[in-house]
Enzyme design. Structure first.
Site, short mmCIF file in Angstrom:
data_model
loop_
_atom_site.label_atom_id
_atom_site.label_comp_id
_atom_site.label_asym_id
_atom_site.label_seq_id
_atom_site.Cartn_x
_atom_site.Cartn_y
_atom_site.Cartn_z
N GLU A 218 0.86 -1.19 0.00
CA GLU A 218 0.00 0.00 0.00
C GLU A 218 0.89 1.24 0.00
OE1 GLU A 218 -3.08 2.09 3.23
OE2 GLU A 218 -2.40 0.03 3.50
N ASP A 220 0.32 5.08 0.70
CA ASP A 220 -0.59 6.15 1.12
C ASP A 220 -0.05 7.48 0.63
OD1 ASP A 220 -2.40 4.52 2.55
OD2 ASP A 220 -1.02 4.43 4.24
N GLU A 223 -3.18 10.78 3.53
CA GLU A 223 -4.12 10.50 4.62
C GLU A 223 -4.22 11.79 5.41
OE1 GLU A 223 -4.48 6.19 6.03
OE2 GLU A 223 -2.33 6.63 6.13
N HIS A 234 4.01 1.47 2.51
CA HIS A 234 3.87 0.26 3.33
C HIS A 234 4.22 -0.95 2.46
CE1 HIS A 234 1.40 2.03 6.70
NE2 HIS A 234 0.98 2.84 5.75
#
Length: 445
Positions: A218, A220, A223, A234
């Protein structure tokens, strides 16, 4: 563990007829310029194939329709969605609005998650190496405790229909979600109902957790709410969406023993020591719309090179704003991007476990991009940690003055979902003007 799980999955192929598709509500994907978006299957009405009886209500399964994965997958169908009326999802031109609480004709919906489509049955996939990704965002209506997120997940482009022929719904109906938290609340994984060991959530009337989780890398990009933001890679040791169980999911006390880096290596300007950079009236003023640019640099400045740095800048009111600098004792004041050195030093200074490095770091993140990642946009509140990890002091058992604990100005008592849902039902996030291209090509500099 995973070879065994894969064998279990394939053993069902002869008995599971389908993760089926309903026909009671037309599925019309909201348009976003030349593409469209699709609602995640987890939010959809799941009903009996023979009628309109719910297979899942609130946070529990109907055990007569779903006594086991095979029977449930045979008996139940995902249906189309009323995007605006039920879920508060609307599009206009290049802008997508996600509303937080929507009172629909049959239910009250909380939050949503959508994916960008390439065509009616495939997600759009991206390889961001040696590229930049840019979008405009309005977070002015996102208070403490909420997250308007834009990120990439290493999902299958077809939603899983190719690898798991028992999944007949696919990307058209938003199936196949996975992320680095290996979520257990996904109702269907690998085209099979996640009913085994399902436990309704004690504090969320709309969610529960099954025996299996769904893991993948993942990235991001964003956020954030109006108070704080973070961007975070991640990586995972698995290279495709993977159904996990127990330790491989990183459950409970085994957080760092699973296949994915759940913490990631984050750059949150407030956490990194600049408390005046982003927020209402600050350098990046969240009271109005701005542009977010994220650049993915490689070791040799080619798309085939190793991912070596993730840089961030902003544009607001015609002014290019470089990312904030680190202001943390023990870290170089010149640091302003995510590199292997930044992550290693940050983990040491903050006293955090460096699972980012053990799961492959930026190289592994780049390998995930090589396979193509799916764009996800969502709005959500946090029943696990009240979003304190993003916008307040976290963890709560450490002093707010300890390095890395203070992440935003929200109170440690904020973010309680029942409070956020009752006090800020009209919260929303607007994403617009999404662009992707060569470094320096997507914004005016």
């Amino acid at each position: 563990m995973f070879p065994y799980i894969a064998l279990v999955s394939f053993s069902f192929l002869s008995v599971v007829l389908a993760q089926q598709v309903g026909t009671l509500t037309a599925e019309t994907h909201p348009q976003l310029t030349q593409r469209s978006v699709v609602l995640d299957g987890n939010w959809r009405w799941l009903h009996s194939t023979s009628g309109s009886n719910n297979c899942y209500t609130g946070n529990t399964w109907d055990t007569s329709l779903c006594p086991d994965p095979a029977t449930c997958s045979r008996n139940c169908a995902l249906d189309g969605a009323d995007y605006s009326g039920t879920y508060g999802i609307t599009s206009s031109g290049n802008a997508l609005t996600l509303k937080f609480v929507t009172h629909g004709p049959y239910s009250t919906n909380i939050g949503s998650r959508v994916y960008l489509l390439a065509d009616d049955s495939h997600y759009q996939t991206f390889n961001l190496k040696n590229k930049e990704f840019t979008f405009d965002v309005d977070v002015s209506q996102l208070p403490c405790g909420l997250n308007g997120a834009l990120y990439f997940s290493q999902m299958d482009a077809d939603g899983g229909t190719g690898r798991f022929p028992n999944n007949k719904a696919g990307a058209k109906y938003g199936t196949g979600y996975c992320d680095s938290q290996c979520p257990h609340d996904i109702k269907f994984i690998n085209g099979e109902a996640n009913v085994q060991g399902w436990q309704p959530s004690p504090n969320d009337s709309n969610a529960g957790k099954g025996q299996y989780g769904s893991c993948c890398a993942e990235m991001d990009i964003w956020e954030a709410n109006s108070v704080a933001s973070a961007y975070t890679p991640h990586p995972c040791t698995v290279t495709t969406p993977t159904r996990c169980q127990g330790n491989d999911c990183g459950d409970g006390d085994n957080r760092y023993g699973g296949v994915c880096d759940k913490d990631g290596c984050d750059f949150n300007s407030f956490r990194m020591g600049d408390k005046n950079f982003l927020g209402p009236g600050k350098t990046v003023n969240t009271n109005s719309k701005f542009t977010v640019v994220t650049q993915f640099l490689t070791s040799d400045n080619t798309a085939s090179g190793t991912l070596s740095e993730i840089r961030r800048l902003y544009v607001q009111n015609g002014r290019v704003i470089q990312n904030s600098k680190v202001n943390i004792p023990g870290m170089a004041a010149t640091l302003d991007s995510i590199t292997e050195s930044f992550c290693s030093t940050q983990k040491t200074v903050f006293g955090d476990t460096n699972s980012f490095a053990s799961k492959g770091g930026l190289r592994a993140m780049g390998n995930a991009f090589d396979k193509g990642m799916v764009l996800v946009l969502s709005i959500w509140d946090d029943h696990e940690a009240k979003m304190l990890w993003l916008d307040s002091n976290y963890p709560l058992d450490k002093s707010a003055s300890a390095p890395g604990v203070a992440r935003g100005t929200c109170a440690t008592t904020s973010g309680e979902p029942k409070d956020v849902e009752s006090q800020s039902p009209n919260a929303q996030v607007i994403f617009s003007n999404i662009k992707y291209g060569d470094i320096g090509s997507t914004y005016n500099n």
